[in-house]
Design a protein around this motif. Sequence first.
Motif, PDB file in Angstrom:
ATOM      1  N   ALA A 112      -8.741 -54.517  49.298  1.00 33.73           N
ATOM      2  CA  ALA A 112      -9.284 -53.614  50.698  1.00 33.73           C
ATOM      3  C   ALA A 112     -10.876 -53.331  50.954  1.00 33.73           C
ATOM      4  O   ALA A 112     -11.043 -53.617  49.619  1.00 33.73           O
ATOM      5  N   ILE A 113     -11.081 -54.055  51.700  1.00 32.90           N
ATOM      6  CA  ILE A 113     -12.912 -53.649  51.759  1.00 32.90           C
ATOM      7  C   ILE A 113     -12.596 -52.504  52.678  1.00 32.90           C
ATOM      8  O   ILE A 113     -12.536 -52.614  54.236  1.00 32.90           O
ATOM      9  N   MET A 114     -13.519 -51.069  52.807  1.00 37.19           N
ATOM     10  CA  MET A 114     -13.323 -50.715  53.589  1.00 37.19           C
ATOM     11  C   MET A 114     -15.532 -49.926  53.481  1.00 37.19           C
ATOM     12  O   MET A 114     -15.757 -50.287  52.705  1.00 37.19           O
ATOM     13  N   LEU A 116     -15.832 -51.634  43.074  1.00 34.90           N
ATOM     14  CA  LEU A 116     -14.471 -52.442  42.824  1.00 34.90           C
ATOM     15  C   LEU A 116     -13.560 -51.069  41.911  1.00 34.90           C
ATOM     16  O   LEU A 116     -14.204 -50.937  40.905  1.00 34.90           O
ATOM     17  N   LEU A 117     -13.167 -50.613  43.083  1.00 32.01           N
ATOM     18  CA  LEU A 117     -11.797 -49.760  42.154  1.00 32.01           C
ATOM     19  C   LEU A 117     -10.276 -50.939  42.071  1.00 32.01           C
ATOM     20  O   LEU A 117     -10.301 -51.060  43.590  1.00 32.01           O
ATOM     21  N   HIS A 118      -9.685 -50.753  41.235  1.00 29.97           N
ATOM     22  CA  HIS A 118      -7.950 -51.315  41.099  1.00 29.97           C
ATOM     23  C   HIS A 118      -6.940 -49.558  42.176  1.00 29.97           C
ATOM     24  O   HIS A 118      -7.183 -48.347  41.891  1.00 29.97           O
ATOM     25  N   THR A 119      -6.513 -50.185  42.938  1.00 31.34           N
ATOM     26  CA  THR A 119      -6.250 -49.628  43.768  1.00 31.34           C
ATOM     27  C   THR A 119      -4.838 -48.526  43.249  1.00 31.34           C
ATOM     28  O   THR A 119      -4.629 -49.375  42.069  1.00 31.34           O
ATOM     29  N   THR A 120      -4.624 -47.671  43.677  1.00 28.86           N
ATOM     30  CA  THR A 120      -3.725 -46.562  43.614  1.00 28.86           C
ATOM     31  C   THR A 120      -2.253 -46.882  43.256  1.00 28.86           C
ATOM     32  O   THR A 120      -1.554 -48.117  44.227  1.00 28.86           O
ATOM     33  N   PRO A 121      -1.318 -46.999  42.779  1.00 25.96           N
ATOM     34  CA  PRO A 121       0.287 -47.490  42.499  1.00 25.96           C
ATOM     35  C   PRO A 121       1.104 -47.174  43.825  1.00 25.96           C
ATOM     36  O   PRO A 121       1.392 -47.582  44.314  1.00 25.96           O
ATOM     37  N   ILE A 122       0.615 -45.676  44.418  1.00 24.74           N
ATOM     38  CA  ILE A 122       1.076 -45.542  45.991  1.00 24.74           C
ATOM     39  C   ILE A 122       1.084 -46.768  46.610  1.00 24.74           C
ATOM     40  O   ILE A 122       1.640 -46.764  47.334  1.00 24.74           O
ATOM     41  N   ILE A 123      -0.473 -46.869  46.691  1.00 20.72           N
ATOM     42  CA  ILE A 123      -0.800 -48.108  47.652  1.00 20.72           C
ATOM     43  C   ILE A 123       0.252 -49.799  47.560  1.00 20.72           C
ATOM     44  O   ILE A 123       0.071 -50.186  48.073  1.00 20.72           O
ATOM     45  N   GLU A 170     -14.519 -59.567  43.234  1.00 18.02           N
ATOM     46  CA  GLU A 170     -15.832 -59.528  42.804  1.00 18.02           C
ATOM     47  C   GLU A 170     -16.587 -60.042  43.256  1.00 18.02           C
ATOM     48  O   GLU A 170     -17.741 -60.002  43.771  1.00 18.02           O
ATOM     49  N   LYS A 171     -16.274 -61.589  43.469  1.00 17.21           N
ATOM     50  CA  LYS A 171     -16.992 -62.040  44.337  1.00 17.21           C
ATOM     51  C   LYS A 171     -17.801 -61.048  45.587  1.00 17.21           C
ATOM     52  O   LYS A 171     -18.498 -61.813  45.942  1.00 17.21           O
ATOM     53  N   TYR A 172     -16.726 -61.272  46.320  1.00 19.33           N
ATOM     54  CA  TYR A 172     -16.437 -59.668  47.944  1.00 19.33           C
ATOM     55  C   TYR A 172     -18.109 -59.186  47.162  1.00 19.33           C
ATOM     56  O   TYR A 172     -18.632 -58.978  48.230  1.00 19.33           O
ATOM     57  N   LYS A 173     -17.881 -58.262  46.248  1.00 19.93           N
ATOM     58  CA  LYS A 173     -18.908 -56.868  45.802  1.00 19.93           C
ATOM     59  C   LYS A 173     -20.083 -57.850  45.596  1.00 19.93           C
ATOM     60  O   LYS A 173     -21.064 -57.679  46.315  1.00 19.93           O
ATOM     61  N   ASN A 174     -20.432 -58.846  45.051  1.00 24.47           N
ATOM     62  CA  ASN A 174     -21.741 -59.604  44.288  1.00 24.47           C
ATOM     63  C   ASN A 174     -22.061 -60.139  46.240  1.00 24.47           C
ATOM     64  O   ASN A 174     -23.326 -59.811  45.736  1.00 24.47           O
ATOM     65  N   GLU A 175     -21.985 -61.067  47.061  1.00 24.54           N
ATOM     66  CA  GLU A 175     -22.196 -60.884  47.835  1.00 24.54           C
ATOM     67  C   GLU A 175     -22.595 -59.742  48.829  1.00 24.54           C
ATOM     68  O   GLU A 175     -23.198 -59.950  49.470  1.00 24.54           O
ATOM     69  N   LEU A 176     -21.436 -58.560  48.993  1.00 24.11           N
ATOM     70  CA  LEU A 176     -21.854 -57.416  49.786  1.00 24.11           C
ATOM     71  C   LEU A 176     -23.205 -57.206  49.080  1.00 24.11           C
ATOM     72  O   LEU A 176     -24.302 -56.353  49.720  1.00 24.11           O
ATOM     73  N   GLY A 220     -16.610 -49.620  50.166  1.00 24.52           N
ATOM     74  CA  GLY A 220     -15.913 -49.726  48.922  1.00 24.52           C
ATOM     75  C   GLY A 220     -15.189 -51.055  49.378  1.00 24.52           C
ATOM     76  O   GLY A 220     -14.486 -51.469  49.665  1.00 24.52           O
ATOM     77  N   ILE A 221     -14.267 -51.089  48.242  1.00 24.92           N
ATOM     78  CA  ILE A 221     -13.436 -52.401  47.719  1.00 24.92           C
ATOM     79  C   ILE A 221     -12.690 -51.931  46.345  1.00 24.92           C
ATOM     80  O   ILE A 221     -12.946 -51.559  45.324  1.00 24.92           O
ATOM     81  N   SER A 222     -11.262 -51.866  46.976  1.00 23.60           N
ATOM     82  CA  SER A 222      -9.959 -51.947  46.243  1.00 23.60           C
ATOM     83  C   SER A 222      -9.225 -53.610  45.915  1.00 23.60           C
ATOM     84  O   SER A 222      -9.388 -53.969  46.699  1.00 23.60           O
ATOM     85  N   TYR A 223      -8.627 -53.089  44.854  1.00 17.61           N
ATOM     86  CA  TYR A 223      -7.626 -54.558  44.658  1.00 17.61           C
ATOM     87  C   TYR A 223      -6.376 -54.243  44.172  1.00 17.61           C
ATOM     88  O   TYR A 223      -6.089 -52.655  43.592  1.00 17.61           O
TER      89      TYR A 223
END
Length: 282
Positions: free
Chosen positions: A274-276, A257-264, A240-246, A229-232
């Motif tokens: 973040a990449i997990m 590829l998701l926008h992280t929450t306001p809490i984070i 997006e570049k990281y996602k495409n390569e993975l 998972g990738i969050s930003y």
Amino acid sequence: MAKLKIVTDSSATMKPSLRDEYDIHIIPLSVMIDGTVYTDDENLTGENFMEMMAKAKKLPKTSQPPIGEFVNLYDELGKDGSEILSIHMSEKLSGTVGAARQASNISQSKVTVIDTETTDQSLAFAVMRAAQLAQDGKTSEEVLPEIQQMLKNTKLYIGVSTLENLVKGGRISRAKGLLSSILSIRVIMEFKNGDLFPIVKGRGSKTFNKWFERLKNELKENSTVKKIGISYAGGKEQCEKYKNELQELFPQLEIYLLHTTPIIATHTGKDAFAIMYYADQV
């Protein structure tokens, strides 16, 4: 009909469609921006929050859900005799899991609370797997060992472009080895056992890219990778570049590829990511 029901908090970054598909119940945290309190739910999207945070006079403050909200939800879900598995972000980041534990002692329902020692999509990995098993009719005793093993084999890396929010939010003390006076430094940290551990520091954009190349090599050598998972927070062009390569490395996986929450995002600041990943062996 009695069954196992899954609860988590709003720091678990996941697609709303998956939340609904797996019948996951989410307790929202709240964010206070210049004196106004907002609930971290669908009415406060990550994108909207970034604009609000940029215009705010002070850094927003996050708050755990009230114990009463947990009690009410637990009681409602357990009315039919169902068990509840309540899976939450690290206690070292928030008092949310502590509130859940207190509520579990008050509720009339049978509730098991888990501190995952992680957050974001890493938390969502465990939550969604628990929900899948619950839909298969598994009990909490059957689900817990698999989720605990999954959490042991999950890695979360966070990249921040500025330390300003971590300093203001009081999280910098958790990032061992960082100098709080150097706010413009770019840092990659591993979030492990509920703590932030810096692994790369630098000043240019190459800091992130060099680390990412090393991560790709690490993942290439691991044939047991099951989820990525990738969050930003804010802009997503780099992610997006990281996602495409993975995705080229793992065409069989659906990489979110998701926008992280306001809490984070409150603590990581703009242009963080973040990449997990989860693997059978790490």
